[in-house]
Scaffold this motif. Structure first.
Motif, PDB file in Angstrom:
ATOM      1  N   UNK A  52       0.836  -1.205   0.000  1.00 60.15           N
ATOM      2  CA  UNK A  52       0.000   0.000   0.000  1.00 60.15           C
ATOM      3  C   UNK A  52       0.867   1.249   0.000  1.00 60.15           C
ATOM      4  N   UNK A  53       1.890   1.291   0.830  1.00 58.87           N
ATOM      5  CA  UNK A  53       2.776   2.450   0.892  1.00 58.87           C
ATOM      6  C   UNK A  53       3.511   2.693  -0.420  1.00 58.87           C
ATOM      7  N   UNK A  54       3.962   1.613  -1.060  1.00 63.92           N
ATOM      8  CA  UNK A  54       4.668   1.753  -2.333  1.00 63.92           C
ATOM      9  C   UNK A  54       3.745   2.251  -3.433  1.00 63.92           C
ATOM     10  N   UNK A  55       2.518   1.752  -3.471  1.00 68.05           N
ATOM     11  CA  UNK A  55       1.562   2.210  -4.486  1.00 68.05           C
ATOM     12  C   UNK A  55       1.233   3.688  -4.280  1.00 68.05           C
ATOM     13  N   UNK A  56       0.987   4.093  -3.043  1.00 70.73           N
ATOM     14  CA  UNK A  56       0.675   5.498  -2.757  1.00 70.73           C
ATOM     15  C   UNK A  56       1.882   6.372  -3.088  1.00 70.73           C
ATOM     16  N   UNK A  57       3.071   5.934  -2.727  1.00 75.42           N
ATOM     17  CA  UNK A  57       4.289   6.681  -3.026  1.00 75.42           C
ATOM     18  C   UNK A  57       4.488   6.837  -4.528  1.00 75.42           C
ATOM     19  N   UNK A  58       4.285   5.762  -5.288  1.00 77.91           N
ATOM     20  CA  UNK A  58       4.441   5.825  -6.747  1.00 77.91           C
ATOM     21  C   UNK A  58       3.431   6.786  -7.365  1.00 77.91           C
ATOM     22  N   UNK A  59       2.191   6.740  -6.892  1.00 79.45           N
ATOM     23  CA  UNK A  59       1.171   7.680  -7.390  1.00 79.45           C
ATOM     24  C   UNK A  59       1.568   9.119  -7.074  1.00 79.45           C
ATOM     25  N   UNK A  60       2.128   9.341  -5.906  1.00 77.91           N
ATOM     26  CA  UNK A  60       2.570  10.683  -5.535  1.00 77.91           C
ATOM     27  C   UNK A  60       3.718  11.174  -6.397  1.00 77.91           C
ATOM     28  N   UNK A  61       4.659  10.295  -6.692  1.00 79.23           N
ATOM     29  CA  UNK A  61       5.786  10.681  -7.535  1.00 79.23           C
ATOM     30  C   UNK A  61       5.301  11.040  -8.932  1.00 79.23           C
ATOM     31  N   UNK A  62       4.344  10.273  -9.452  1.00 73.08           N
ATOM     32  CA  UNK A  62       3.776  10.587 -10.765  1.00 73.08           C
ATOM     33  C   UNK A  62       3.041  11.921 -10.726  1.00 73.08           C
ATOM     34  N   UNK A  63       2.396  12.233  -9.608  1.00 71.06           N
ATOM     35  CA  UNK A  63       1.569  13.446  -9.506  1.00 71.06           C
ATOM     36  C   UNK A  63       2.355  14.702  -9.149  1.00 71.06           C
ATOM     37  N   UNK A  64       3.632  14.589  -8.846  1.00 68.18           N
ATOM     38  CA  UNK A  64       4.404  15.765  -8.418  1.00 68.18           C
ATOM     39  C   UNK A  64       4.348  16.914  -9.423  1.00 68.18           C
ATOM     40  N   UNK A  65       4.595  16.695 -10.710  1.00 70.14           N
ATOM     41  CA  UNK A  65       4.624  17.864 -11.596  1.00 70.14           C
ATOM     42  C   UNK A  65       3.257  18.466 -11.904  1.00 70.14           C
ATOM     43  N   UNK A  66       2.196  17.799 -11.538  1.00 70.48           N
ATOM     44  CA  UNK A  66       0.864  18.286 -11.876  1.00 70.48           C
ATOM     45  C   UNK A  66       0.298  19.151 -10.765  1.00 70.48           C
ATOM     46  N   UNK A  67      -0.588  20.058 -11.136  1.00 71.53           N
ATOM     47  CA  UNK A  67      -1.239  20.858 -10.094  1.00 71.53           C
ATOM     48  C   UNK A  67      -2.029  19.939  -9.166  1.00 71.53           C
ATOM     49  N   UNK A  68      -1.901  20.167  -7.898  1.00 65.36           N
ATOM     50  CA  UNK A  68      -2.607  19.333  -6.940  1.00 65.36           C
ATOM     51  C   UNK A  68      -1.677  18.822  -5.859  1.00 65.36           C
ATOM     52  N   UNK A  80       3.085   6.043   5.404  1.00 70.17           N
ATOM     53  CA  UNK A  80       2.577   4.666   5.514  1.00 70.17           C
ATOM     54  C   UNK A  80       3.745   3.705   5.644  1.00 70.17           C
ATOM     55  N   UNK A  81       4.753   3.867   4.792  1.00 62.00           N
ATOM     56  CA  UNK A  81       5.925   2.991   4.876  1.00 62.00           C
ATOM     57  C   UNK A  81       6.685   3.189   6.183  1.00 62.00           C
ATOM     58  N   UNK A  82       6.755   4.437   6.666  1.00 65.23           N
ATOM     59  CA  UNK A  82       7.498   4.730   7.899  1.00 65.23           C
ATOM     60  C   UNK A  82       6.829   4.134   9.129  1.00 65.23           C
ATOM     61  N   UNK A  83       5.551   3.785   9.017  1.00 63.10           N
ATOM     62  CA  UNK A  83       4.888   3.169  10.164  1.00 63.10           C
ATOM     63  C   UNK A  83       5.456   1.791  10.467  1.00 63.10           C
ATOM     64  N   UNK A  84       6.147   1.179   9.502  1.00 66.34           N
ATOM     65  CA  UNK A  84       6.715  -0.152   9.707  1.00 66.34           C
ATOM     66  C   UNK A  84       8.203  -0.259   9.422  1.00 66.34           C
ATOM     67  N   UNK A  85       8.748   0.643   8.622  1.00 64.63           N
ATOM     68  CA  UNK A  85      10.127   0.485   8.180  1.00 64.63           C
ATOM     69  C   UNK A  85      10.963   1.686   8.599  1.00 64.63           C
ATOM     70  N   UNK A  86      12.073   1.415   9.274  1.00 66.62           N
ATOM     71  CA  UNK A  86      12.945   2.483   9.781  1.00 66.62           C
ATOM     72  C   UNK A  86      13.580   3.263   8.632  1.00 66.62           C
TER      73      UNK A  86
END
Length: 156
Positions: A52-68, A80-86
């Motif tokens: 889940x964290x990787x999918x959300x992170x990937x979507x965020x990286x794709x969305x960086x250059x766009x408004x929003x 999300x990833x930091x909740x489990x991984x140091x």
């Protein structure tokens, strides 16, 4: 100074929403504790958090250059990833610090420098929309699909 009935009801709503949020957080912490203490479910939980964290992170990286909310989605995915991984916690701290430094730097720049970054961002958005054939699709809606240069070289 006396408060009106609406002022006290708003204060009550704020307290109510805070206590509701507190109950949700306590419940989530308890569930996480139960899952972490179970040798059977903990590996499944970690894999689910990673996916889940990787999918959300990937979507965020794709969305960086766009408004929003591109960066917000990146921070959410890292959270999300930091909740489990140091390693993700360290990366989240580093990325937040760099983002804050970048925003401070860009806000101190002359308007012409800021304009160059805005134009660059718009160019990235337009090129991506063109490559994904979104511009040609919209052109078809308004009967401009005879303009062949609007078609994507990838999806045409």
């Amino acid at each position: 100074m006396a408060t009106s009935p609406t002022d006290t009801s708003r204060a009550g709503d704020t307290r109510s929403s805070r206590s509701r949020w507190h109950r949700v957080r306590v419940h989530a912490r308890h569930r996480r504790y139960v899952v972490r203490s179970s040798p059977r479910w903990y590996p499944v939980y970690r894999v689910a958090v990673a996916v889940v964290g990787t999918v959300v992170l990937a979507c965020g990286i794709v969305a960086i250059p766009y408004p929003g909310p591109g960066w917000l989605i990146v921070f959410l995915g890292l959270g999300i990833l930091a909740s489990e991984f140091a390693w993700a916690h360290g990366l989240l701290t580093f990325v937040r610090r760099q983002y804050d430094r970048w925003m401070d730097w860009i806000s101190r720049q002359h308007w012409s420098v800021q304009s160059i970054f805005w134009i660059g961002t718009c160019a990235v958005v337009l090129v991506t929309l063109w490559l994904l054939n979104a511009i040609y699709t919209v052109a078809g809606w308004v009967d401009l699909d005879h303009l062949g240069w609007l078609a994507s070289p990838i999806f045409s």
